[in-house]
Scaffold this active site. Structure first.
Site, mmCIF file in Angstrom:
data_model
loop_
_atom_site.group_PDB
_atom_site.id
_atom_site.type_symbol
_atom_site.label_atom_id
_atom_site.label_comp_id
_atom_site.label_asym_id
_atom_site.label_seq_id
_atom_site.Cartn_x
_atom_site.Cartn_y
_atom_site.Cartn_z
ATOM 1 N N PRO A 14 0.787 -1.224 0.000
ATOM 2 C CA PRO A 14 0.000 0.000 0.000
ATOM 3 C C PRO A 14 0.825 1.283 0.000
ATOM 4 C CG PRO A 14 -0.143 -1.124 2.119
ATOM 5 C CD PRO A 14 0.514 -2.067 1.170
ATOM 6 N N ASN A 15 0.329 2.233 -0.747
ATOM 7 C CA ASN A 15 0.874 3.593 -0.854
ATOM 8 C C ASN A 15 2.119 3.686 -1.725
ATOM 9 O OD1 ASN A 15 -1.112 4.829 0.897
ATOM 10 N ND2 ASN A 15 -0.104 3.725 2.562
ATOM 11 N N ARG A 22 5.050 10.998 -2.634
ATOM 12 C CA ARG A 22 4.822 10.705 -1.219
ATOM 13 C C ARG A 22 6.119 10.891 -0.421
ATOM 14 N NH1 ARG A 22 4.993 4.602 1.050
ATOM 15 N NH2 ARG A 22 4.243 5.065 3.134
ATOM 16 N N TYR A 27 11.268 8.620 0.820
ATOM 17 C CA TYR A 27 11.166 7.588 -0.209
ATOM 18 C C TYR A 27 11.784 7.978 -1.543
ATOM 19 C CZ TYR A 27 7.989 5.476 3.145
ATOM 20 O OH TYR A 27 7.465 4.923 4.285
ATOM 21 N N ASN A 78 7.907 -5.755 -1.073
ATOM 22 C CA ASN A 78 7.909 -4.620 -0.155
ATOM 23 C C ASN A 78 6.486 -4.534 0.367
ATOM 24 O OD1 ASN A 78 7.815 -2.260 1.242
ATOM 25 N ND2 ASN A 78 8.989 -1.060 -0.240
ATOM 26 N N ALA A 81 3.295 -0.808 4.721
ATOM 27 C CA ALA A 81 2.768 -0.784 6.095
ATOM 28 C C ALA A 81 2.293 -2.166 6.565
ATOM 29 C CB ALA A 81 1.643 0.232 6.199
ATOM 30 N N HIS A 84 4.216 -4.374 9.153
ATOM 31 C CA HIS A 84 4.129 -4.201 10.604
ATOM 32 C C HIS A 84 2.790 -4.661 11.174
ATOM 33 C CE1 HIS A 84 7.466 -1.760 9.335
ATOM 34 N NE2 HIS A 84 6.672 -0.912 8.716
ATOM 35 N N ASP A 91 1.714 -15.444 6.679
ATOM 36 C CA ASP A 91 1.243 -16.839 6.537
ATOM 37 C C ASP A 91 1.188 -17.247 5.065
ATOM 38 O OD1 ASP A 91 1.028 -17.239 9.244
ATOM 39 O OD2 ASP A 91 -1.163 -17.055 9.316
ATOM 40 N N GLU A 102 12.457 -9.682 1.454
ATOM 41 C CA GLU A 102 11.685 -8.516 1.921
ATOM 42 C C GLU A 102 12.522 -7.259 1.694
ATOM 43 O OE1 GLU A 102 10.848 -8.940 6.082
ATOM 44 O OE2 GLU A 102 10.220 -6.859 6.316
ATOM 45 N N HIS A 104 12.667 -2.927 1.955
ATOM 46 C CA HIS A 104 12.152 -1.615 2.372
ATOM 47 C C HIS A 104 13.051 -0.552 1.784
ATOM 48 C CE1 HIS A 104 9.488 -3.655 5.041
ATOM 49 N NE2 HIS A 104 10.510 -4.369 5.476
ATOM 50 N N ILE A 105 12.454 0.445 1.185
ATOM 51 C CA ILE A 105 13.232 1.535 0.588
ATOM 52 C C ILE A 105 13.973 2.295 1.688
ATOM 53 C CG2 ILE A 105 13.029 3.730 -0.657
ATOM 54 C CD1 ILE A 105 10.517 2.424 -2.061
ATOM 55 N N SER A 106 13.276 2.590 2.751
ATOM 56 C CA SER A 106 13.872 3.332 3.869
ATOM 57 C C SER A 106 14.457 2.359 4.891
ATOM 58 C CB SER A 106 12.804 4.203 4.538
ATOM 59 O OG SER A 106 11.800 3.384 5.132
ATOM 60 N N ARG A 111 13.520 4.680 12.035
ATOM 61 C CA ARG A 111 12.259 5.423 12.025
ATOM 62 C C ARG A 111 11.437 5.099 13.280
ATOM 63 N NH1 ARG A 111 9.608 4.835 6.302
ATOM 64 N NH2 ARG A 111 8.375 6.554 7.156
ATOM 65 N N ARG A 115 7.718 0.717 13.297
ATOM 66 C CA ARG A 115 8.262 0.173 12.043
ATOM 67 C C ARG A 115 9.410 -0.807 12.284
ATOM 68 N NH1 ARG A 115 5.834 3.522 8.071
ATOM 69 N NH2 ARG A 115 5.431 5.585 8.936
HETATM 70 C C1 DHK Z 1 7.230 1.575 2.999
HETATM 71 C C2 DHK Z 1 6.133 1.934 3.700
HETATM 72 O O1 DHK Z 1 5.023 2.341 3.085
HETATM 73 C C3 DHK Z 1 6.116 1.961 5.172
HETATM 74 O O2 DHK Z 1 4.847 1.689 5.711
HETATM 75 C C4 DHK Z 1 7.157 1.021 5.780
HETATM 76 C C5 DHK Z 1 8.415 0.971 3.643
HETATM 77 C C6 DHK Z 1 8.506 1.241 5.111
HETATM 78 C C7 DHK Z 1 9.686 1.282 2.851
HETATM 79 O O3 DHK Z 1 10.652 1.814 3.419
HETATM 80 O O4 DHK Z 1 9.728 0.941 1.673
HETATM 81 O O5 DHK Z 1 7.240 1.237 7.159
#
Ligand code: DHK
Length: 150
Positions: A14-15, A22, A27, A78, A81, A84, A91, A102, A104-106, A111, A115
């Site tokens: 998501p997002n 964003r 990011y 990735n 959210a 977490h 599962d 897995e 994560h960009i950040s 953070r 997270r």
């Molecule tokens: C991306 C998100 O949208 C966050 O909810 C995660 C992750 C971190 C990222 O760093 O790619 O906490």
């Protein structure tokens, strides 16, 4: 009989469709399309095909993971959210019985506290955080080496 052909499923949660606009300080300015092009190129260079999906919906991601069990050889995810919060995605990844990386960009560990915990990490063979978009490339390369394609 399996119909696998050296394929990776690359999932963004998501997002991540909002990448580029964003929170660019966290990011970056690159878009989801840039991520997808990078993944396709990295997979092609490793002799693999990439199927890409971004969804804002947990069930859509879970259905794709279930399908991957018989159509893919590895998963890059990735979970955003859902990392977490989602026991269900963790599962599903276990049920897929495929190597999972897995991404994560950040660097989630620098953070907010919420997270720092990932439900997904115990179902992954590797976790990459804080490498920006390069993390996707490292994930593809790692799966390629696990699959013996490079
Ligand atoms: C991306 C998100 O949208 C966050 O909810 C995660 C992750 C971190 C990222 O760093 O790619 O906490």
């Amino acid at each position: 009989m399996s119909n696998k052909t050296g394929r990776l499923l690359i999932l963004n949660g998501p997002n991540l469709n909002m990448l580029g606009t964003r929170e660019p300080g966290i990011y970056g300015a690159t878009t989801l399309q840039d991520v997808e092009e990078l993944c396709r190129r990295a997979a092609a260079e490793a002799g693999l095909e990439a199927e890409l999906l971004q969804s804002n919906h947990e069930g859509v991601l879970i259905d794709a993971i279930h399908a991957a069990r018989t159509t893919a050889d590895g998963i890059v995810i990735n979970p955003a959210a859902y990392t977490h919060t989602s026991v269900a995605i963790a599962d599903a990844l276990r049920a897929a019985e495929l190597p999972v990386v897995e991404v994560h960009i950040s660097n989630v560990h620098t953070r907010e506290e919420f997270r720092h915990h990932s439900y997904v990490s115990p179902a992954a063979v590797a976790v990459i955080a804080g490498a920006g978009l390069n993390g996707y490339r490292y994930a593809v390369d790692h799966l390629a080496s696990l699959l013996g394609e490079d």
